[in-house]
Design an enzyme around this catalytic site. Sequence first.
Site, PDB file in Angstrom:
ATOM      1  N   HIS A 170      -4.952  -1.911  -5.508  1.00  0.00           N
ATOM      2  CA  HIS A 170      -3.741  -0.882  -6.062  1.00  0.00           C
ATOM      3  C   HIS A 170      -4.881  -0.045  -6.309  1.00  0.00           C
ATOM      4  O   HIS A 170      -5.673  -0.526  -6.886  1.00  0.00           O
ATOM      5  CB  HIS A 170      -3.139  -0.999  -7.283  1.00  0.00           C
ATOM      6  CG  HIS A 170      -1.679  -2.454  -7.448  1.00  0.00           C
ATOM      7  ND1 HIS A 170      -0.772  -1.863  -6.281  1.00  0.00           N
ATOM      8  CD2 HIS A 170      -1.563  -3.131  -7.805  1.00  0.00           C
ATOM      9  CE1 HIS A 170       0.301  -2.912  -6.258  1.00  0.00           C
ATOM     10  NE2 HIS A 170      -0.379  -3.953  -7.225  1.00  0.00           N
ATOM     11  N   ASP A 182       0.593  -0.867  -0.137  1.00  0.00           N
ATOM     12  CA  ASP A 182       0.299   0.192  -0.555  1.00  0.00           C
ATOM     13  C   ASP A 182       0.883   1.637   0.217  1.00  0.00           C
ATOM     14  O   ASP A 182       0.334   2.048   0.342  1.00  0.00           O
ATOM     15  CB  ASP A 182      -0.777   0.234   0.962  1.00  0.00           C
ATOM     16  CG  ASP A 182      -1.594  -1.036   1.074  1.00  0.00           C
ATOM     17  OD1 ASP A 182      -2.490  -1.567   0.272  1.00  0.00           O
ATOM     18  OD2 ASP A 182      -2.070  -1.171   2.149  1.00  0.00           O
TER      19      ASP A 182
HETATM   20  P1  GDP Z   1      -0.496  -0.165  -3.903  1.00  0.00           P
HETATM   21  O1  GDP Z   1      -1.017  -1.311  -3.679  1.00  0.00           O
HETATM   22  O2  GDP Z   1       1.407   0.070  -3.304  1.00  0.00           O
HETATM   23  O3  GDP Z   1      -0.978  -0.077  -4.668  1.00  0.00           O
HETATM   24  O4  GDP Z   1      -1.009   0.804  -3.166  1.00  0.00           O
HETATM   25  P2  GDP Z   1      -2.425   1.594  -2.619  1.00  0.00           P
HETATM   26  O5  GDP Z   1      -3.197   1.374  -3.699  1.00  0.00           O
HETATM   27  O6  GDP Z   1      -2.811   0.330  -1.952  1.00  0.00           O
HETATM   28  O7  GDP Z   1      -2.828   2.635  -1.568  1.00  0.00           O
HETATM   29  C1  GDP Z   1      -2.539   3.855  -2.093  1.00  0.00           C
HETATM   30  C2  GDP Z   1      -3.056   4.799  -1.999  1.00  0.00           C
HETATM   31  O8  GDP Z   1      -2.859   6.448  -1.725  1.00  0.00           O
HETATM   32  C3  GDP Z   1      -4.623   4.899  -3.082  1.00  0.00           C
HETATM   33  O9  GDP Z   1      -5.608   4.972  -2.581  1.00  0.00           O
HETATM   34  C4  GDP Z   1      -3.189   5.658  -4.126  1.00  0.00           C
HETATM   35  O10 GDP Z   1      -4.681   6.512  -4.707  1.00  0.00           O
HETATM   36  C5  GDP Z   1      -3.089   6.927  -2.672  1.00  0.00           C
HETATM   37  N1  GDP Z   1      -2.704   8.097  -3.024  1.00  0.00           N
HETATM   38  C6  GDP Z   1      -1.172   7.204  -4.090  1.00  0.00           C
HETATM   39  N2  GDP Z   1       0.207   8.508  -4.353  1.00  0.00           N
HETATM   40  C7  GDP Z   1      -0.430   9.780  -3.380  1.00  0.00           C
HETATM   41  C8  GDP Z   1      -0.304  10.332  -2.766  1.00  0.00           C
HETATM   42  O11 GDP Z   1       0.740  11.277  -3.777  1.00  0.00           O
HETATM   43  N3  GDP Z   1      -0.257  11.633  -1.953  1.00  0.00           N
HETATM   44  C9  GDP Z   1      -2.391  10.980  -1.847  1.00  0.00           C
HETATM   45  N4  GDP Z   1      -2.863  12.099  -0.850  1.00  0.00           N
HETATM   46  N5  GDP Z   1      -2.600   9.409  -2.231  1.00  0.00           N
HETATM   47  C10 GDP Z   1      -2.128   8.695  -2.553  1.00  0.00           C
END
Ligand code: GDP
Length: 424
Positions: free
Chosen positions: A40, A12
């Site tokens: 994701h 995440d």
């Molecule tokens: P992954 O499994 O590594 O792809 O991560 P997730 O999708 O579970 O969690 C990342 C969350 O953070 C998602 O809701 C993204 O939209 C959000 N996100 C990613 N980068 C950023 C950022 O720089 N700022 C903010 N506020 N949200 C972000």
Amino acid sequence: MVKAVVGANWGDEGKGKITDMLAREADIIVRFQGGANAGHTIINNYGKFALHTLPSGVFYDHTTSIIGNGVALDVPVLFKEVQSIVDRGVPQPKILVSDRAQMVMSYHKNIDAYEEERLGGKSFGSTKSGIAPFYSDKFAKIGFQVSELFDDALLKEKVVRIAEQKNVLLEHLYHKPLIKPEELFEELMEYKKMVEPFVCDTALYLHNAVKEGKNILLEGQLGTLKDPDHGIYPMVTSSSTLAGYGAIGAGIPPYEIQKVITVCKAYSSAVGAGAFVSEIFGEEADELRKRGGDGGEFGATTGRPRRMGWFDCVASKYGCRLQGATDVAFTVLDVLGYLDEIPVCTGYEIGGEVTKEFPATHLLEKAKPVLKRLPGWKCDIRGIKNYEELPENCRNYIEFIEGEIGYPITMVSNGPGREDIIYR
Ligand code: GDP
């Protein structure tokens, strides 16, 4: 050029966003491990999506999405996911499925759920997607490989053998309904119908693509600390989350992976059980959870509230080291703009001694965080495009962490969208 996008921590970290962003310059995006158990979240011009199986590059019409041999392929989930994005206006993605990928069967999911039920309070917090039973069977050599769908005689013999073995567990350990070999065969035929048009020798396809100089992204699921070897065993996932495994799970030579973009979130979160040294609780955690990610830190697959904590330099340094980070993408920094002071975990105190090296699980359980408080920047940094325009305290936070982890932070993500990125 082959690049891997992987997580430094518990997952995440925002790999989906970084992959979606980098996919603009990519020809091929490959999932090389894991299954539909983690998600994701991606926000782009088509809307907000939670992907579980599809690579995060499927939103462009110039990319090919590959489900590599290392993936736990849940065929119906894959096709439901394709349908769900096409229904929302995304062009029909070009998908290839490795003929050497193995399939998650319904009994894997059932057994996963039965085992959690049996363990009760001692459970691993599985998402019940069948991942652990699937990988156990793969390595016990009783899994179903996609290529086998095209050999009826083999399947007819194999379904009987598998049912016989699984039914011992189902009857005597779980006291649940038994598997009928003919139903298992039918299930496999359903999967064959769905997957047949996409089956490909993807390792050969990638070999040719590498030779032609195509841009290839390997997209990891979860992060270093969930790796079965190098993570917080046994509270780990069942396939390797490391960039090194990208070579195996995609079928390319290890030396072709030239860039390992390791995604680190500006604070910590984790799902499931297991040691989490910089964890915070109560109102402090609720506030960060509510503000975190995009719309709160809740599981993309399960909706479960994530466990929250401050940035952990010890775990992240270790996470980057095991990934072999060439670049660190530092994400979700914008969320921390509300804090007067931001605690950062710079060491672990174990038995009266402070260490900066991440220990094995039995010591981890005894570790207490050593916290340093850095001044906050108290403003919204979304929309900023140049590193120099970030508030001084914000740059100090980034540079302090970069110094502690010892790997270069070359990208800073200050919002969930594709364009919310600052290159250094
Ligand atoms: P992954 O499994 O590594 O792809 O991560 P997730 O999708 O579970 O969690 C990342 C969350 O953070 C998602 O809701 C993204 O939209 C959000 N996100 C990613 N980068 C950023 C950022 O720089 N700022 C903010 N506020 N949200 C972000």
